[in-house]
Design a protein around this motif. Structure first.
Motif, PDB file in Angstrom:
ATOM      1  N   PHE A 141       1.636   5.617  -1.807  1.00 23.42           N
ATOM      2  CA  PHE A 141       0.213   5.337  -1.566  1.00 23.42           C
ATOM      3  C   PHE A 141      -0.619   5.466  -2.849  1.00 23.42           C
ATOM      4  N   SER A 142      -0.035   5.110  -3.970  1.00 22.97           N
ATOM      5  CA  SER A 142      -0.630   5.331  -5.285  1.00 22.97           C
ATOM      6  C   SER A 142      -2.072   4.835  -5.412  1.00 22.97           C
ATOM      7  N   ASP A 143      -2.361   3.643  -4.914  1.00 22.37           N
ATOM      8  CA  ASP A 143      -3.712   3.092  -5.085  1.00 22.37           C
ATOM      9  C   ASP A 143      -4.764   3.836  -4.277  1.00 22.37           C
ATOM     10  N   TRP A 144      -4.362   4.537  -3.248  1.00 15.00           N
ATOM     11  CA  TRP A 144      -5.287   5.359  -2.454  1.00 15.00           C
ATOM     12  C   TRP A 144      -5.261   6.809  -2.930  1.00 15.00           C
ATOM     13  N   ARG A 145      -4.099   7.227  -3.390  1.00 12.55           N
ATOM     14  CA  ARG A 145      -3.858   8.639  -3.696  1.00 12.55           C
ATOM     15  C   ARG A 145      -4.436   9.102  -5.025  1.00 12.55           C
ATOM     16  N   TYR A 146      -4.576   8.155  -5.965  1.00 14.87           N
ATOM     17  CA  TYR A 146      -5.053   8.525  -7.291  1.00 14.87           C
ATOM     18  C   TYR A 146      -6.322   7.756  -7.649  1.00 14.87           C
ATOM     19  N   LEU A 147      -7.195   8.410  -8.402  1.00 15.01           N
ATOM     20  CA  LEU A 147      -8.399   7.769  -8.912  1.00 15.01           C
ATOM     21  C   LEU A 147      -8.037   6.918 -10.120  1.00 15.01           C
ATOM     22  N   THR A 148      -8.960   6.111 -10.598  1.00 20.92           N
ATOM     23  CA  THR A 148      -8.669   5.207 -11.727  1.00 20.92           C
ATOM     24  C   THR A 148      -8.267   5.961 -12.990  1.00 20.92           C
ATOM     25  N   ASP A 149      -8.681   7.206 -13.138  1.00 20.04           N
ATOM     26  CA  ASP A 149      -8.285   7.981 -14.319  1.00 20.04           C
ATOM     27  C   ASP A 149      -6.921   8.665 -14.144  1.00 20.04           C
ATOM     28  N   GLN A 155       0.840  -1.194   0.000  1.00 16.87           N
ATOM     29  CA  GLN A 155       0.000   0.000   0.000  1.00 16.87           C
ATOM     30  C   GLN A 155       0.881   1.253   0.000  1.00 16.87           C
ATOM     31  N   ILE A 156       2.011   1.183   0.682  1.00 18.65           N
ATOM     32  CA  ILE A 156       2.939   2.317   0.709  1.00 18.65           C
ATOM     33  C   ILE A 156       3.496   2.563  -0.693  1.00 18.65           C
ATOM     34  N   ILE A 157       4.000   1.517  -1.332  1.00 21.26           N
ATOM     35  CA  ILE A 157       4.510   1.612  -2.703  1.00 21.26           C
ATOM     36  C   ILE A 157       4.150   0.313  -3.433  1.00 21.26           C
ATOM     37  N   PRO A 158       3.126   0.358  -4.276  1.00 21.98           N
ATOM     38  CA  PRO A 158       2.689  -0.859  -4.973  1.00 21.98           C
ATOM     39  C   PRO A 158       3.819  -1.522  -5.767  1.00 21.98           C
ATOM     40  N   ALA A 159       3.747  -2.857  -5.839  1.00 25.58           N
ATOM     41  CA  ALA A 159       4.802  -3.665  -6.469  1.00 25.58           C
ATOM     42  C   ALA A 159       5.099  -3.253  -7.901  1.00 25.58           C
TER      43      ALA A 159
END
Length: 179
Positions: free
Chosen positions: A43-51, A23-27
């Motif tokens: 935190f990319s998966d939490w920090r950014y929307l799918t777009d 979660q901190i830095i995705p693989a």
């Protein structure tokens, strides 16, 4: 690595427990062997929307998070797989201190070797910090203490060798080379 003696900063609160290294830095961002640029994927998966646009609800994207060097997180921060990229991403973003009640052992070790100070506090102190986001705190490595508003000071454990290396701005290899 820059030497650390004291750090004074507002706190950024991430009120989540069991934040793992993926979660901190995705693989998918682990293809690099340098630290530069990893802060953008923090935190990319939490920090950014799918777009790909910033998620306005995520804590790091709020205006009050800008410039914070101290992250306050829930219990068991940095659990999961071993990856130096996690402390690299945090420090590349500008975070120099993470406060929690506990850290995964490998994350703690990787942090100390890479200029990120993991600070363990008791549950009551953590709950107070989580409930008071944006306050100013001061980390003092010489005394292994965290000063809170109102003059309260909390001691935290840190191994003497790690504290020495952080205060000198060297990693283990740098220490050996200096001898």
């Amino acid at each position: 690595m820059e030497p650390i003696t004291t750090i004074t900063s507002r706190t950024l609160v991430l009120p989540r427990s069991d934040v793992d290294t993926d979660q901190i830095i995705p693989a998918r961002f682990l293809r690099t062997t340098t630290r530069e640029g990893l802060g953008l994927q923090l935190f990319s998966d939490w920090r950014y929307l799918t777009d790909g646009s910033p998620n306005p609800e995520f804590e790091l994207n709020k205006p009050q998070a800008q410039g914070c060097k101290v992250l306050v997180a829930g219990d068991n921060f940095g659990c999961g797989s071993s990856r130096e990229h996690a402390p690299w991403a945090l420090t590349d973003h500008g975070i120099r201190v993470v406060i929690s009640t506990s850290f995964a052992d490998i994350f703690r070790s990787n942090s100390l070797k890479n200029g990120l100070v993991p600070v363990v506090v008791d549950a009551a102190t953590l709950q107070w910090l989580l409930a008071n986001p944006g306050i100013e705190v001061t980390l003092d490595l010489a005394t292994s203490s965290l000063r809170l508003p109102g003059g309260k000071s909390v001691q935290f454990p840190i191994e003497p060798f790690s504290r020495y290396c952080l205060m000198q701005g060297v990693d283990q290899l740098g220490y050996l080379l200096s001898k």
